[in-house]
Design a protein around this motif. Structure first.
Motif, PDB file in Angstrom:
ATOM      1  N   GLY A  28       0.788  -1.226   0.000  1.00 20.28           N
ATOM      2  CA  GLY A  28       0.000   0.000   0.000  1.00 20.28           C
ATOM      3  C   GLY A  28       0.817   1.272   0.000  1.00 20.28           C
ATOM      4  N   GLY A  29       2.053   1.220  -0.501  1.00 19.06           N
ATOM      5  CA  GLY A  29       2.852   2.435  -0.632  1.00 19.06           C
ATOM      6  C   GLY A  29       2.335   3.291  -1.777  1.00 19.06           C
ATOM      7  N   VAL A  30       3.170   4.189  -2.277  1.00 18.72           N
ATOM      8  CA  VAL A  30       2.733   5.078  -3.349  1.00 18.72           C
ATOM      9  C   VAL A  30       2.315   4.286  -4.584  1.00 18.72           C
ATOM     10  N   ALA A  31       3.109   3.282  -4.973  1.00 14.76           N
ATOM     11  CA  ALA A  31       2.784   2.508  -6.175  1.00 14.76           C
ATOM     12  C   ALA A  31       1.454   1.788  -6.026  1.00 14.76           C
ATOM     13  N   GLY A  32       1.304   1.029  -4.937  1.00 17.88           N
ATOM     14  CA  GLY A  32       0.079   0.260  -4.744  1.00 17.88           C
ATOM     15  C   GLY A  32      -1.145   1.125  -4.562  1.00 17.88           C
ATOM     16  N   SER A  33      -1.020   2.200  -3.788  1.00 17.47           N
ATOM     17  CA  SER A  33      -2.180   3.064  -3.542  1.00 17.47           C
ATOM     18  C   SER A  33      -2.559   3.842  -4.800  1.00 17.47           C
ATOM     19  N   ALA A  34      -1.567   4.260  -5.605  1.00 23.66           N
ATOM     20  CA  ALA A  34      -1.864   4.947  -6.860  1.00 23.66           C
ATOM     21  C   ALA A  34      -2.609   4.018  -7.810  1.00 23.66           C
ATOM     22  N   ALA A  35      -2.137   2.770  -7.914  1.00 23.19           N
ATOM     23  CA  ALA A  35      -2.811   1.797  -8.773  1.00 23.19           C
ATOM     24  C   ALA A  35      -4.224   1.526  -8.278  1.00 23.19           C
ATOM     25  N   ALA A  36      -4.395   1.409  -6.964  1.00 25.43           N
ATOM     26  CA  ALA A  36      -5.721   1.160  -6.395  1.00 25.43           C
ATOM     27  C   ALA A  36      -6.675   2.298  -6.715  1.00 25.43           C
ATOM     28  N   CYS A  37      -6.175   3.519  -6.607  1.00 25.97           N
ATOM     29  CA  CYS A  37      -6.987   4.700  -6.907  1.00 25.97           C
ATOM     30  C   CYS A  37      -7.422   4.692  -8.368  1.00 25.97           C
ATOM     31  N   ALA A  38      -6.459   4.519  -9.280  1.00 29.49           N
ATOM     32  CA  ALA A  38      -6.756   4.577 -10.708  1.00 29.49           C
ATOM     33  C   ALA A  38      -7.691   3.458 -11.139  1.00 29.49           C
ATOM     34  N   LEU A  39      -7.438   2.248 -10.671  1.00 29.29           N
ATOM     35  CA  LEU A  39      -8.245   1.092 -11.077  1.00 29.29           C
ATOM     36  C   LEU A  39      -9.655   1.148 -10.520  1.00 29.29           C
ATOM     37  N   SER A  40      -9.783   1.517  -9.250  1.00 24.69           N
ATOM     38  CA  SER A  40     -11.114   1.560  -8.648  1.00 24.69           C
ATOM     39  C   SER A  40     -11.956   2.679  -9.251  1.00 24.69           C
ATOM     40  N   LYS A  41     -11.320   3.801  -9.591  1.00 25.24           N
ATOM     41  CA  LYS A  41     -12.061   4.897 -10.217  1.00 25.24           C
ATOM     42  C   LYS A  41     -12.582   4.504 -11.602  1.00 25.24           C
ATOM     43  N   LYS A  42     -11.889   3.552 -12.233  1.00 29.21           N
ATOM     44  CA  LYS A  42     -12.319   3.089 -13.547  1.00 29.21           C
ATOM     45  C   LYS A  42     -13.357   1.974 -13.448  1.00 29.21           C
ATOM     46  N   GLN A 137     -17.296   2.114  -4.208  1.00 22.57           N
ATOM     47  CA  GLN A 137     -17.817   0.958  -3.475  1.00 22.57           C
ATOM     48  C   GLN A 137     -17.085  -0.332  -3.843  1.00 22.57           C
ATOM     49  N   ASN A 138     -16.402  -0.334  -4.983  1.00 22.18           N
ATOM     50  CA  ASN A 138     -15.710  -1.545  -5.429  1.00 22.18           C
ATOM     51  C   ASN A 138     -14.290  -1.642  -4.878  1.00 22.18           C
ATOM     52  N   PHE A 139     -13.926  -0.750  -3.947  1.00 22.62           N
ATOM     53  CA  PHE A 139     -12.586  -0.747  -3.363  1.00 22.62           C
ATOM     54  C   PHE A 139     -12.627  -1.216  -1.913  1.00 22.62           C
ATOM     55  N   SER A 140     -11.650  -2.064  -1.541  1.00 24.43           N
ATOM     56  CA  SER A 140     -11.496  -2.519  -0.157  1.00 24.43           C
ATOM     57  C   SER A 140     -10.024  -2.398   0.240  1.00 24.43           C
TER      58      SER A 140
END
Length: 409
Positions: A28-42, A137-140
Motif C-alpha cells: 500500500g505504498g505510493v505505487a500500490g495506492s496509486a494503482a488502487a486509486c486509478a483502477l477503482s475509479k475506472k 464501493q468496489n474498493f477494499s
C-alpha cells in the motif's frame, strides 16, 4: 465481496472464498495506492493489502512532475491533493557553492496542461490515493495484515490466504495480481521474478531544517560543490529537506554527528547556509533494481518491486505513476475481465512500457554513476553546462520539458 467454491487445491481442503475481487494489490505504498486509486475509479473491483500502520519514510521523494500532475488530473484526483495540503513549485534554481546563479529551470511558461511541480510530504501521498479510492464501493483496504500467502492459481483465478493483525484469516480469489511490495519484494521472489541489482558507491544523506524559508515560487535550489550536489527541497508543511551524497566510509561517523555538526558540514559546502539549523532524517545506500520480466500470466510488478531507481532525481514515484497510467489503458474492460484476457494485456504492457522507459532507466543509472564519481572537475563541467542551458533558449526549453516529465531526464 462474494463467495466462490474453490476446488482442486493440492494439500488444501476445499473452502468458500471469503472475498472475490478482480484485482489484488499487494503493498500500500505510493505505487500500490496509486494503482488502487486509478483502477477503482475506472470501475474495477480492487482489494489493497498493506502490512504497516506506520507512515511511510519522510525522507523519500515528494515532488510530482507536471506530466504526472496531468495524469492525476485525468484520474480526477489532482484537486484532492491540493485540498490535502499539496503545493506548487515553479521549478529548480541552480547555483555554484558560493550561491552564484547558474540557471532557472522554471516550467511555468511551458505549453503543457499543468505547468508546475506539485509537492507533498511523502508520508502523506499514499493516504490521498487511498482516500480517493475509498469513494468507490468496489474498493477494499486491509491494513494492517500479518501475512499474504498464495494458495493456488488455476485457469480462472489466483487464491490467497490473508491473515489480519487481529488473527482473522480470509481467503481471496482474484483475476489479477499487482505486486507493489517495494525494493525487497518478497512476493516478487516468491513468484520467481528475476531481478538484477546494482549498488552505488555513495550513500544519500538526508537532513531536515524547520527554519528554511522557500522563495515565492517554492523553487528547489541545487548547489554544485566539489563533493557533489547539495539540494534544498521545500516541504509542503514548511521547512526543507536537504539532500547530498556521502562516501560509504563516512556513514558510521555521519550517524554520530550532532545537529551542530551537520550544520557545520553543510555550511562548509554551501556557506550561505552556515547559520541554518538542521537535523538528520536518515541515510540511504541507493541501488538500482531492474526486473527481467515485469509480468507473468496474471501477475505484474509495479513501483520499486519492478524498477528501483537511484533517488537523486526523484524519478521512482513519477515513473511508477506513468507506468500505472499506461497499464490502465491496456487492461480489458470489466465485461471481459478474465484471467486469460488480463494475461494478454500484461504481456502487451511489458512489451510496450519496458521499451518506453528503457532510455529513462539508463539515464537514471548514468546519473547515479556520475554522482558516485563527482569531484572538482565534475563541478566545473556542470557549472558550464548550466550556464549554457541558461543562455541557449532551445537547449534550456528541452531541459525544462524533460525535467517536467515529457521525455528523458
Amino acid at each position: 465481496t462474494g463467495f466462490r467454491l474453490i476446488t482442486k487445491i493440492p494439500g488444501y481442503i476445499s473452502i468458500m472464498a471469503d472475498i472475490n475481487t478482480e484485482v489484488l494489490i499487494i503493498g500500500g505504498g505510493v505505487a500500490g495506492s496509486a494503482a488502487a486509486c486509478a483502477l477503482s475509479k475506472k470501475g474495477y473491483e480492487v482489494l489493497l493489502l498493506e502490512k504497516s500502520e506506520k507512515p511511510q519514510d519522510t525522507a523519500r521523494g515528494d515532488h510530482l512532475q507536471p506530466a504526472v500532475c496531468e495524469i492525476l488530473g485525468n484520474w480526477d484526483v489532482l484537486d484532492r491533493f491540493f485540498k490535502s495540503g499539496a503545493k506548487k513549485r515553479a521549478g529548480s534554481l541552480w547555483f555554484d557553492e558560493d550561491a552564484n546563479f547558474l540557471m532557472d529551470a522554471n516550467v511555468s511558461k511551458l505549453n503543457i496542461p499543468e505547468p508546475y511541480f506539485m509537492f507533498m510530504n511523502h508520508e502523506d501521498i499514499s493516504g490521498v490515493f487511498v482516500s480517493a479510492a475509498e469513494e468507490n464501493q468496489n474498493f477494499s483496504f486491509m491494513c494492517p495484515i500479518v501475512s499474504c500467502a498464495h494458495i493456488e492459481t488455476n485457469d480462472e483465478e489466483s487464491v490467497f490466504e490473508i491473515k489480519s493483525k487481529d488473527g482473522a484469516i480470509k481467503t481471496v480469489a482474484t483475476k489479477m495480481i499487482m505486486i507493489a511490495d517495494g525494493v525487497a519484494s518478497n512476493m516478487g521472489r516468491y513468484f520467481k521474478f528475476e531481478r538484477t541489482s546494482f549498488r552505488y558507491e555513495r550513500a544519500l544523506a538526508v537532513l531536515f531544517s524547520d527554519e528554511y524559508k522557500a522563495d515565492d515560487f517554492n523553487n528547489l535550489r541545487t548547489y554544485l560543490t566539489d563533493r557533489g550536489i547539495v539540494t534544498m527541497i521545500p516541504r509542503a508543511k514548511g521547512g526543507c529537506k536537504i539532500g547530498l551524497t556521502i562516501n560509504r566510509d563516512e556513514i558510521k561517523s555521519w550517524k554520530k554527528m550532532s545537529p551542530e555538526e551537520y550544520q557545520d558540514f553543510i555550511g562548509q559546502l554551501v556557506p550561505t547556509y552556515k547559520n541554518l539549523k538542521m537535523y538528520s532524517a536518515g541515510i540511504y545506500p541507493p541501488s538500482m533494481i531492474i526486473a527481467e520480466n515485469w509480468s507473468k500470466e496474471n501477475i505484474v510488478l509495479i513501483g520499486d518491486a519492478c524498477h528501483g531507481l537511484h533517488p537523486g532525481r526523484s524519478q521512482g514515484m513519477n515513473t511508477t505513476i506513468k507506468c500505472v497510467d499506461h497499464l490502465l489503458g491496456l487492461l480489458p474492460p470489466k465485461e471481459s475481465f478474465e484471467k486469460k484476457s488480463v494475461a494478454k494485456s500484461l504481456e502487451q504492457y511489458q512489451k510496450e512500457m519496458k521499451s518506453n522507459i528503457n532510455e529513462l532507466l539508463e539515464a537514471n543509472h548514468s546519473m547515479g554513476l556520475s554522482m558516485d564519481s563527482f569531484d572538482r572537475k565534475s563541478k566545473v563541467d556542470e557549472i558550464e553546462k548550466f550556464k549554457l542551458l541558461e543562455q541557449n533558449k532551445e537547449a534550456g526549453h528541452n531541459y525544462r520539458m524533460k525535467s517536467a516529465g515529457y521525455g528523458v531526464f
